[in-house]
Design an enzyme around this catalytic site. Structure first.
Site, short mmCIF file in Angstrom:
data_model
loop_
_atom_site.label_atom_id
_atom_site.label_comp_id
_atom_site.label_asym_id
_atom_site.label_seq_id
_atom_site.Cartn_x
_atom_site.Cartn_y
_atom_site.Cartn_z
N HIS A 187 0.85 -1.21 0.00
CA HIS A 187 0.00 0.00 0.00
C HIS A 187 0.88 1.25 0.00
CE1 HIS A 187 1.02 1.06 4.15
NE2 HIS A 187 0.95 -0.22 4.41
N ARG A 213 -5.90 1.04 4.37
CA ARG A 213 -4.77 1.56 3.57
C ARG A 213 -4.46 0.63 2.39
NH1 ARG A 213 -2.82 -0.17 8.62
NH2 ARG A 213 -0.93 -1.48 8.63
N GLU A 237 -1.22 -6.54 7.90
CA GLU A 237 0.16 -6.29 8.32
C GLU A 237 0.46 -7.13 9.57
OE1 GLU A 237 3.48 -3.86 7.70
OE2 GLU A 237 3.14 -5.98 8.17
N HIS A 295 0.77 -5.50 2.75
CA HIS A 295 1.62 -4.70 3.65
C HIS A 295 3.05 -5.23 3.63
CE1 HIS A 295 -2.17 -3.16 5.47
NE2 HIS A 295 -2.60 -4.31 5.04
#
Ligand SMILES: CC(=O)Oc1ccccc1S(=O)(=O)Nc1cc2c(c(O)c1O)C(=O)c1ccccc1C2=O
Length: 230
Positions: free
Chosen positions: A9, A60, A87, A182
């Site tokens: 991202h 995100r 993440e 991520h």
């Protein structure tokens, strides 16, 4: 030969503030949105099309995917979201910046954590509001699978099953797949794809907003990989 595109991202608000983000659902900055837009344009210019896209359940990554697909004029692409692409969970470090971390835990502990593959930071407490069990998006995840902290090994252990169960079968069925995720969840995927050692994976850093193309053979083994735009 199959192609798989991975994308980290774009810049988020806490990237800018150098805060550990983990599962905190912070949004992209304006720069991050621009990066996502440019990535989509690059993919379109290079003739990429997708039959299916995957992202984590964090905004995100989802917004990065939306913006990239929009700039490819491909917002109709089916999307699969999974917490398994989230993440790495940074436990009690989530929200701390560099100074606060060093102040709270000391430089030595930071150096140990930085290089470790199998050491997790302190977990968020059971009743800590940051505990994922209080977040509706994880309601259907069995409580014993929801982390309150993770080491990189833990992240690998929950990303790889998603690869085996969802991403790899889609690729084998001939679908062209895009994954927006991520830094550490992509490390986990790449570690599995390329067979990278526990020691080496902690040094692999994936740039934000740059499409990473993997060419895979019929057994989904990587033939080569390259960043678009290099
Ligand atoms: C570039 C930067 O400022 O990184 C930050 C951000 C917040 C806190 C500490 C730092 S740092 O300068 O010590 N560098 C820094 C610090 C850390 C890490 C890391 O990759 C890193 O680059 C980790 O992976 C990491 C993983 C798990 C626990 C702690 C750390 C950690 O403390």
């Amino acid at each position: 030969m199959y192609k798989l595109v991975l994308m980290r991202h774009g810049e988020s608000q806490w990237n800018l503030e150098n805060r550990f983000t983990g599962w905190t659902d912070v949004d992209l900055t304006e720069t991050g949105r621009q990066q996502a837009k440019q990535a989509g344009e690059l993919l379109k210019e290079n003739g990429f099309e997708f039959d299916l896209a995957f992202a984590s359940v964090l905004k995100r990554a989802i917004r990065t995917l939306w913006i990239a697909l929009d700039s490819m004029d491909a917002m109709h692409t089916p999307v699969g979201l999974s917490w398994r692409l989230n993440e790495r969970h940074y436990g009690a470090l989530q929200g701390l910046n560099k100074a606060e971390t060093a102040q709270k835990y000391g430089e030595d502990q930071v150096l140990v954590w930085r290089r470790a593959y199998a050491i997790a930071p302190d977990p968020v407490a059971e009743d800590d509001p940051r505990n994922p069990r209080f977040d509706a998006r994880y309601a259907r995840v069995p409580a014993d699978q929801l982390p309150r902290t993770e080491c990189l090994q833990d992240t690998v252990a929950r990303v790889v099953p998603f690869w085996e169960e969802s991403i790899a079968p889609a690729i084998r069925s001939g679908r062209r797949v895009l994954v927006t995720a991520h830094g550490n969840s992509l490390r986990a995927l790449i570690k599995h794809l390329d067979g990278i050692s526990d020691e080496d994976i902690v040094h692999l850093n994936i740039p934000t907003g740059q499409p990473l193309v993997y060419e895979l053979d019929e057994n989904l083994r990587p033939i080569r990989h390259y960043y678009l735009g290099d």
